[in-house]
Write a protein that holds these residues in place. Sequence first.
Motif, PDB file in Angstrom:
ATOM      1  N   HIS A  69       0.833  -1.209   0.000  1.00 32.73           N
ATOM      2  CA  HIS A  69       0.000   0.000   0.000  1.00 32.73           C
ATOM      3  C   HIS A  69       0.867   1.259   0.000  1.00 32.73           C
ATOM      4  O   HIS A  69       1.782   1.387   0.801  1.00 32.73           O
ATOM      5  CB  HIS A  69      -0.921   0.014   1.223  1.00 32.73           C
ATOM      6  N   HIS A  71       0.808   5.652  -1.723  1.00 32.82           N
ATOM      7  CA  HIS A  71       0.287   6.647  -2.659  1.00 32.82           C
ATOM      8  C   HIS A  71       1.524   7.383  -3.122  1.00 32.82           C
ATOM      9  O   HIS A  71       1.965   8.339  -2.473  1.00 32.82           O
ATOM     10  CB  HIS A  71      -0.704   7.593  -1.967  1.00 32.82           C
ATOM     11  N   HIS A 235      -9.254   1.396   1.144  1.00 33.33           N
ATOM     12  CA  HIS A 235      -8.939   1.605   2.559  1.00 33.33           C
ATOM     13  C   HIS A 235     -10.115   1.105   3.387  1.00 33.33           C
ATOM     14  O   HIS A 235     -11.272   1.313   2.996  1.00 33.33           O
ATOM     15  CB  HIS A 235      -8.790   3.095   2.869  1.00 33.33           C
ATOM     16  N   HIS A 272      -4.935  -0.853   6.121  1.00 36.30           N
ATOM     17  CA  HIS A 272      -5.106  -0.463   7.528  1.00 36.30           C
ATOM     18  C   HIS A 272      -5.853  -1.490   8.383  1.00 36.30           C
ATOM     19  O   HIS A 272      -5.233  -2.185   9.168  1.00 36.30           O
ATOM     20  CB  HIS A 272      -5.734   0.934   7.653  1.00 36.30           C
ATOM     21  N   ASP A 323       2.439   3.087   3.104  1.00 36.80           N
ATOM     22  CA  ASP A 323       1.395   4.099   2.915  1.00 36.80           C
ATOM     23  C   ASP A 323       2.016   5.338   2.275  1.00 36.80           C
ATOM     24  O   ASP A 323       3.232   5.439   2.115  1.00 36.80           O
ATOM     25  CB  ASP A 323       0.684   4.426   4.232  1.00 36.80           C
TER      26      ASP A 323
HETATM   27 ZN   LIG Z   1      -3.495   4.924   2.136  1.00 35.39          ZN
END
Ligand SMILES: [Zn+2]
Length: 452
Positions: A69, A71, A235, A272, A323
């Motif tokens: 995961h 971004h 998410h 998460h 993340d």
């Molecule tokens: Zn995220």
Amino acid sequence: MAASTLIEGGHLVTMDAAGTELTRGWIAVRGGRIAGLGEGPAPSDVRDAFPDRVDARGALITPGLVNTHHHLYQWLTRGWAQDSILFDWLVALYPTWSRIDEGTAGAAAAGAMAVLARSGCTTVGDHHYIFPRGSGDIVGAIVHEASELGLRLHATRGSMDLGESHGGLPPDFAVETTDDALAASAEAVTRYHDASSDSMVRVAIAPCSPFSVTADLLRESAALARSLGVRLHTHGAETVEEEAFCHERFGMGPTDYLESLGWLGPDVWMAHCVHLSEADVARFAATGTGVAHCPSSNARLAAGIAPVRSLVDAGAPVGLGVDGAASNEHGRLGSEIRQAALLARLRDGAGAMPVRDALRLATMGGARVLGREREIGSLEVGKLADIVLWELGEVEHAGIADPVAALGLGSLPRVRRMLVQGRDVVVDGELTRGDSARIAGRVAQAAERLRA
Ligand SMILES: [Zn+2]
């Protein structure tokens, strides 16, 4: 490194089902795959067949790490909203993110992936969900940068269609229409997804979160992904505020809500999953739904500590993720092994996460989460040659009682060498196919442009 290589003399942690470790192991690579391995020195017929050799004495050898995961675009917005919880942090950042385009996204992806590679990551999972009008081909820019650096990519075409005026969290200017998001998701899969076993690029469909996406888009995305044979990502259950939002709007918690829309299953992974009940954990395990555990980000935003021990014990696939860098400026996947071990202990006690279990999350766990467990995640004959040699001869680690503890509890060792599909991607801590100084310059310039 030649197409055929013999790596000899390192402490080899295979992460196979039996947890095999070879204290002075050898591993042979040919045609991008693992051709053989064993306790060293290698037999003479192997040595004859592999004249190109790498001396791995003083190194820990592990499977390449799998990031589940990220971004990548957030590499340009590190250091913002430093003391906020998730919802306030998002609201502070949406306006800036809404100015992203394929040029800035490409620079950000290069920066984030350079840091991932230098921290032992061979497979990069990304989640991109902001597509301003006229921003060009952002997924294409990310695919291009991964291929330049030589990394394996699991890109996602994300989306948001629930703006503020309809009760969502993002401002209206940051969202797309449901139909546009679905059409663009299908197009990204058609253009870039490669289903082959040695694929360097796969694409999944990834509406952003219950508070930024309509139920229609979640339901339709699941149907679309299943018709195209690709995976689903989102998410879920990140914060108590999200849980309150779901109860207020849908009359149930996020896991029940997502399940009601077809979003639990062996082709789904969620980032998460901090706030899961015992029943939720059992549903994840029973359905084979994967979890991308992001311990540093969860700590940075004070979201809580995910019940990783319970998920693993129940049999759910769990991998690690850095993340986005706006909630984890560190951005190094290798360091998340230590972070996962420490947070699990804070939550569930000293025995909750031995270092080998934490390393398994970062390797086989991540491979399972991305549906690549037959191809990557462990060092076994026939698997793709995604391999990391960690330097343990420096003052930080020399003399340590257990080489795996050096990686899982010590400071992150330098990557002496990293192969993806048998090809060098990092040597002596530096990229072989990219120039980190040049990438740093691109990142600084793009971040400046985004702020202006
Ligand atoms: Zn995220």
